[in-house]
Design a protein around this motif. Structure first.
Motif, PDB file in Angstrom:
ATOM      1  N   GLU A   1      -6.030   8.503 -16.046  1.00  0.00           N
ATOM      2  CA  GLU A   1      -5.215   9.027 -14.944  1.00  0.00           C
ATOM      3  C   GLU A   1      -3.801   8.491 -15.094  1.00  0.00           C
ATOM      4  O   GLU A   1      -3.594   7.306 -15.301  1.00  0.00           O
ATOM      5  N   ARG A   2      -2.841   9.368 -14.977  1.00  0.00           N
ATOM      6  CA  ARG A   2      -1.443   8.962 -15.056  1.00  0.00           C
ATOM      7  C   ARG A   2      -0.963   8.543 -13.672  1.00  0.00           C
ATOM      8  O   ARG A   2      -1.099   9.284 -12.712  1.00  0.00           O
ATOM      9  N   ILE A   3      -0.408   7.343 -13.589  1.00  0.00           N
ATOM     10  CA  ILE A   3       0.125   6.842 -12.320  1.00  0.00           C
ATOM     11  C   ILE A   3       1.576   7.281 -12.225  1.00  0.00           C
ATOM     12  O   ILE A   3       2.378   6.972 -13.108  1.00  0.00           O
ATOM     13  N   PRO A   4       1.919   8.015 -11.168  1.00  0.00           N
ATOM     14  CA  PRO A   4       3.314   8.448 -11.022  1.00  0.00           C
ATOM     15  C   PRO A   4       4.244   7.245 -10.887  1.00  0.00           C
ATOM     16  O   PRO A   4       3.882   6.232 -10.298  1.00  0.00           O
ATOM     17  N   ASP A   5       5.442   7.355 -11.456  1.00  0.00           N
ATOM     18  CA  ASP A   5       6.428   6.277 -11.343  1.00  0.00           C
ATOM     19  C   ASP A   5       6.989   6.211  -9.925  1.00  0.00           C
ATOM     20  O   ASP A   5       7.261   5.144  -9.400  1.00  0.00           O
ATOM     21  N   VAL A   6       7.174   7.347  -9.323  1.00  0.00           N
ATOM     22  CA  VAL A   6       7.722   7.427  -7.970  1.00  0.00           C
ATOM     23  C   VAL A   6       6.862   8.397  -7.169  1.00  0.00           C
ATOM     24  O   VAL A   6       6.461   9.442  -7.668  1.00  0.00           O
ATOM     25  N   VAL A   7       6.601   8.032  -5.943  1.00  0.00           N
ATOM     26  CA  VAL A   7       5.845   8.916  -5.065  1.00  0.00           C
ATOM     27  C   VAL A   7       6.578   8.961  -3.722  1.00  0.00           C
ATOM     28  O   VAL A   7       7.058   7.943  -3.238  1.00  0.00           O
ATOM     29  N   ALA A   8       6.708  10.153  -3.166  1.00  0.00           N
ATOM     30  CA  ALA A   8       7.363  10.286  -1.861  1.00  0.00           C
ATOM     31  C   ALA A   8       6.433   9.707  -0.803  1.00  0.00           C
ATOM     32  O   ALA A   8       5.296  10.153  -0.664  1.00  0.00           O
ATOM     33  N   ALA A   9       6.908   8.693  -0.111  1.00  0.00           N
ATOM     34  CA  ALA A   9       6.079   8.025   0.888  1.00  0.00           C
ATOM     35  C   ALA A   9       6.948   7.549   2.038  1.00  0.00           C
ATOM     36  O   ALA A   9       8.146   7.317   1.865  1.00  0.00           O
ATOM     37  N   MET A  10       6.316   7.407   3.197  1.00  0.00           N
ATOM     38  CA  MET A  10       7.039   6.893   4.356  1.00  0.00           C
ATOM     39  C   MET A  10       6.111   6.014   5.185  1.00  0.00           C
ATOM     40  O   MET A  10       4.901   6.259   5.226  1.00  0.00           O
ATOM     41  N   PRO A  11       6.658   4.988   5.825  1.00  0.00           N
ATOM     42  CA  PRO A  11       5.826   4.148   6.686  1.00  0.00           C
ATOM     43  C   PRO A  11       5.481   4.895   7.976  1.00  0.00           C
ATOM     44  O   PRO A  11       6.306   5.639   8.514  1.00  0.00           O
ATOM     45  N   VAL A  12       4.243   4.724   8.429  1.00  0.00           N
ATOM     46  CA  VAL A  12       3.795   5.322   9.679  1.00  0.00           C
ATOM     47  C   VAL A  12       2.955   4.301  10.437  1.00  0.00           C
ATOM     48  O   VAL A  12       2.420   3.367   9.850  1.00  0.00           O
ATOM     49  N   GLU A  13       2.853   4.502  11.723  1.00  0.00           N
ATOM     50  CA  GLU A  13       2.011   3.674  12.590  1.00  0.00           C
ATOM     51  C   GLU A  13       0.842   4.535  13.024  1.00  0.00           C
ATOM     52  O   GLU A  13       1.037   5.659  13.491  1.00  0.00           O
ATOM     53  N   ARG A  14      -0.384   4.040  12.839  1.00  0.00           N
ATOM     54  CA  ARG A  14      -1.583   4.797  13.208  1.00  0.00           C
ATOM     55  C   ARG A  14      -2.362   4.070  14.285  1.00  0.00           C
ATOM     56  O   ARG A  14      -2.453   2.846  14.272  1.00  0.00           O
ATOM     57  N   SER A  15      -2.957   4.839  15.176  1.00  0.00           N
ATOM     58  CA  SER A  15      -3.899   4.279  16.148  1.00  0.00           C
ATOM     59  C   SER A  15      -5.260   4.187  15.494  1.00  0.00           C
ATOM     60  O   SER A  15      -5.556   4.931  14.550  1.00  0.00           O
ATOM     61  N   GLU A  16      -6.104   3.302  15.999  1.00  0.00           N
ATOM     62  CA  GLU A  16      -7.446   3.242  15.437  1.00  0.00           C
ATOM     63  C   GLU A  16      -8.192   4.524  15.779  1.00  0.00           C
ATOM     64  O   GLU A  16      -7.880   5.199  16.775  1.00  0.00           O
ATOM     65  N   THR A  17      -9.158   4.872  14.943  1.00  0.00           N
ATOM     66  CA  THR A  17      -9.896   6.119  15.076  1.00  0.00           C
ATOM     67  C   THR A  17     -11.392   5.822  15.043  1.00  0.00           C
ATOM     68  O   THR A  17     -11.876   5.183  14.095  1.00  0.00           O
ATOM     69  N   GLN A  18     -12.100   6.264  16.065  1.00  0.00           N
ATOM     70  CA  GLN A  18     -13.558   6.104  16.110  1.00  0.00           C
ATOM     71  C   GLN A  18     -14.181   7.159  15.205  1.00  0.00           C
ATOM     72  O   GLN A  18     -13.860   8.345  15.318  1.00  0.00           O
ATOM     73  N   VAL A  19     -15.064   6.727  14.300  1.00  0.00           N
ATOM     74  CA  VAL A  19     -15.677   7.635  13.344  1.00  0.00           C
ATOM     75  C   VAL A  19     -17.177   7.383  13.246  1.00  0.00           C
ATOM     76  O   VAL A  19     -17.685   6.337  13.656  1.00  0.00           O
ATOM     77  N   MET A  20     -17.865   8.361  12.683  1.00  0.00           N
ATOM     78  CA  MET A  20     -19.222   8.167  12.197  1.00  0.00           C
ATOM     79  C   MET A  20     -19.154   8.435  10.701  1.00  0.00           C
ATOM     80  O   MET A  20     -18.309   9.204  10.246  1.00  0.00           O
ATOM     81  N   PHE A  21     -20.020   7.759   9.933  1.00  0.00           N
ATOM     82  CA  PHE A  21     -19.811   7.789   8.487  1.00  0.00           C
ATOM     83  C   PHE A  21     -21.079   7.541   7.689  1.00  0.00           C
ATOM     84  O   PHE A  21     -22.091   7.078   8.214  1.00  0.00           O
ATOM     85  N   LEU A  22     -20.944   7.856   6.387  1.00  0.00           N
ATOM     86  CA  LEU A  22     -21.929   7.533   5.358  1.00  0.00           C
ATOM     87  C   LEU A  22     -21.252   6.620   4.348  1.00  0.00           C
ATOM     88  O   LEU A  22     -20.094   6.835   4.011  1.00  0.00           O
ATOM     89  N   ARG A  23     -21.978   5.641   3.833  1.00  0.00           N
ATOM     90  CA  ARG A  23     -21.462   4.772   2.774  1.00  0.00           C
ATOM     91  C   ARG A  23     -21.865   5.352   1.420  1.00  0.00           C
ATOM     92  O   ARG A  23     -22.981   5.836   1.269  1.00  0.00           O
ATOM     93  N   THR A  24     -20.941   5.289   0.457  1.00  0.00           N
ATOM     94  CA  THR A  24     -21.262   5.708  -0.907  1.00  0.00           C
ATOM     95  C   THR A  24     -20.619   4.742  -1.888  1.00  0.00           C
ATOM     96  O   THR A  24     -19.610   4.111  -1.562  1.00  0.00           O
ATOM     97  N   PRO A  25     -21.173   4.650  -3.088  1.00  0.00           N
ATOM     98  CA  PRO A  25     -20.458   3.902  -4.134  1.00  0.00           C
ATOM     99  C   PRO A  25     -19.157   4.643  -4.457  1.00  0.00           C
ATOM    100  O   PRO A  25     -19.064   5.856  -4.264  1.00  0.00           O
ATOM    101  N   ASP A  26     -18.185   3.921  -4.966  1.00  0.00           N
ATOM    102  CA  ASP A  26     -16.898   4.524  -5.321  1.00  0.00           C
ATOM    103  C   ASP A  26     -17.005   5.203  -6.683  1.00  0.00           C
ATOM    104  O   ASP A  26     -16.389   4.775  -7.659  1.00  0.00           O
ATOM    105  N   GLU A  27     -17.792   6.259  -6.731  1.00  0.00           N
ATOM    106  CA  GLU A  27     -17.997   7.050  -7.944  1.00  0.00           C
ATOM    107  C   GLU A  27     -17.868   8.518  -7.550  1.00  0.00           C
ATOM    108  O   GLU A  27     -18.471   8.949  -6.563  1.00  0.00           O
ATOM    109  N   PRO A  28     -17.090   9.301  -8.295  1.00  0.00           N
ATOM    110  CA  PRO A  28     -16.833  10.694  -7.902  1.00  0.00           C
ATOM    111  C   PRO A  28     -18.080  11.510  -7.569  1.00  0.00           C
ATOM    112  O   PRO A  28     -18.090  12.231  -6.567  1.00  0.00           O
ATOM    113  N   VAL A  29     -19.134  11.397  -8.346  1.00  0.00           N
ATOM    114  CA  VAL A  29     -20.349  12.187  -8.082  1.00  0.00           C
ATOM    115  C   VAL A  29     -20.973  11.761  -6.761  1.00  0.00           C
ATOM    116  O   VAL A  29     -21.375  12.607  -5.945  1.00  0.00           O
TER     117      VAL A  29
END
Length: 142
Positions: A3-31
Motif C-alpha cells: 500500500e502506498r502511503i500518501p505524502d500529504v492528505v487533506a485533513a482537518m481537526p474536528v471535535e466529536r461527541s461520544e456515540t453509543q453503538v452496538m458492535f461485533l468484534r473481528t480480527p483486523d484482517e480484510p476477509v
C-alpha cells in the motif's frame, strides 16, 4: 501488493461527541472485517442507520459498529454494546466507489499518523457517511 502511503492528505481537526453503538468484534484482517460487516448489515438492515468501524491499535481489534437507536436490543441481536469516545480527531474524507475506496483506508490512516500525534487510548474511527463517502477519524492527543 504494497500500500502506498500518501505524502500529504487533506485533513482537518474536528471535535466529536461520544456515540453509543452496538458492535461485533473481528480480527483486523480484510476477509474477517468484510464478514463482520455482512453479518451486522443482515442483522440491522441499512436503511436509516449510521455505521462505524473502530480500530484499536493497542489490541489489534476491529469493531464493526452501528449507532444505537431507542428501539434496539443489542443482546437480542447477539451484539455487544459500547461507546465510541468523543474528543479531538483529525478527519480525512475519502470519496470513491467501493471496493476501491476501502483500499485507501489503511494508507490514509498511515498518512494521518505522520501528520499528528495520535491518542493511543482511543480507537481510530471510520464513519460511513454514504456508500461512497467515508470520514476517517484519527484520535489526536491534546
Amino acid at each position: 501488493m504494497t500500500e502506498r502511503i500518501p505524502d500529504v492528505v487533506a485533513a482537518m481537526p474536528v471535535e466529536r461527541s461520544e456515540t453509543q453503538v452496538m458492535f461485533l468484534r473481528t480480527p483486523d484482517e480484510p476477509v474477517q472485517i468484510r464478514r463482520g460487516w455482512e453479518r451486522l448489515e443482515a442483522l440491522v438492515g441499512l436503511r436509516g442507520r449510521k455505521f462505524f468501524g473502530a480500530f484499536d491499535a493497542a489490541t489489534g481489534e476491529y469493531r464493526v459498529c452501528v449507532q444505537v437507536r431507542e428501539d434496539d436490543n443489542p443482546a437480542a441481536l447477539g451484539l455487544e454494546s459500547g461507546t465510541l469516545p468523543g474528543g479531538r480527531y483529525l478527519r480525512a474524507r475519502l470519496r470513491g466507489e467501493p471496493p476501491e475506496v476501502y483500499e485507501r483506508i489503511g494508507p490514509t490512516f498511515a498518512a494521518l499518523v505522520k501528520a499528528a500525534r495520535p491518542d493511543e487510548t482511543r480507537p481510530s474511527i471510520e464513519f460511513y457517511r454514504h456508500r461512497d463517502e467515508i470520514d476517517l477519524l484519527l484520535p489526536i492527543a491534546e
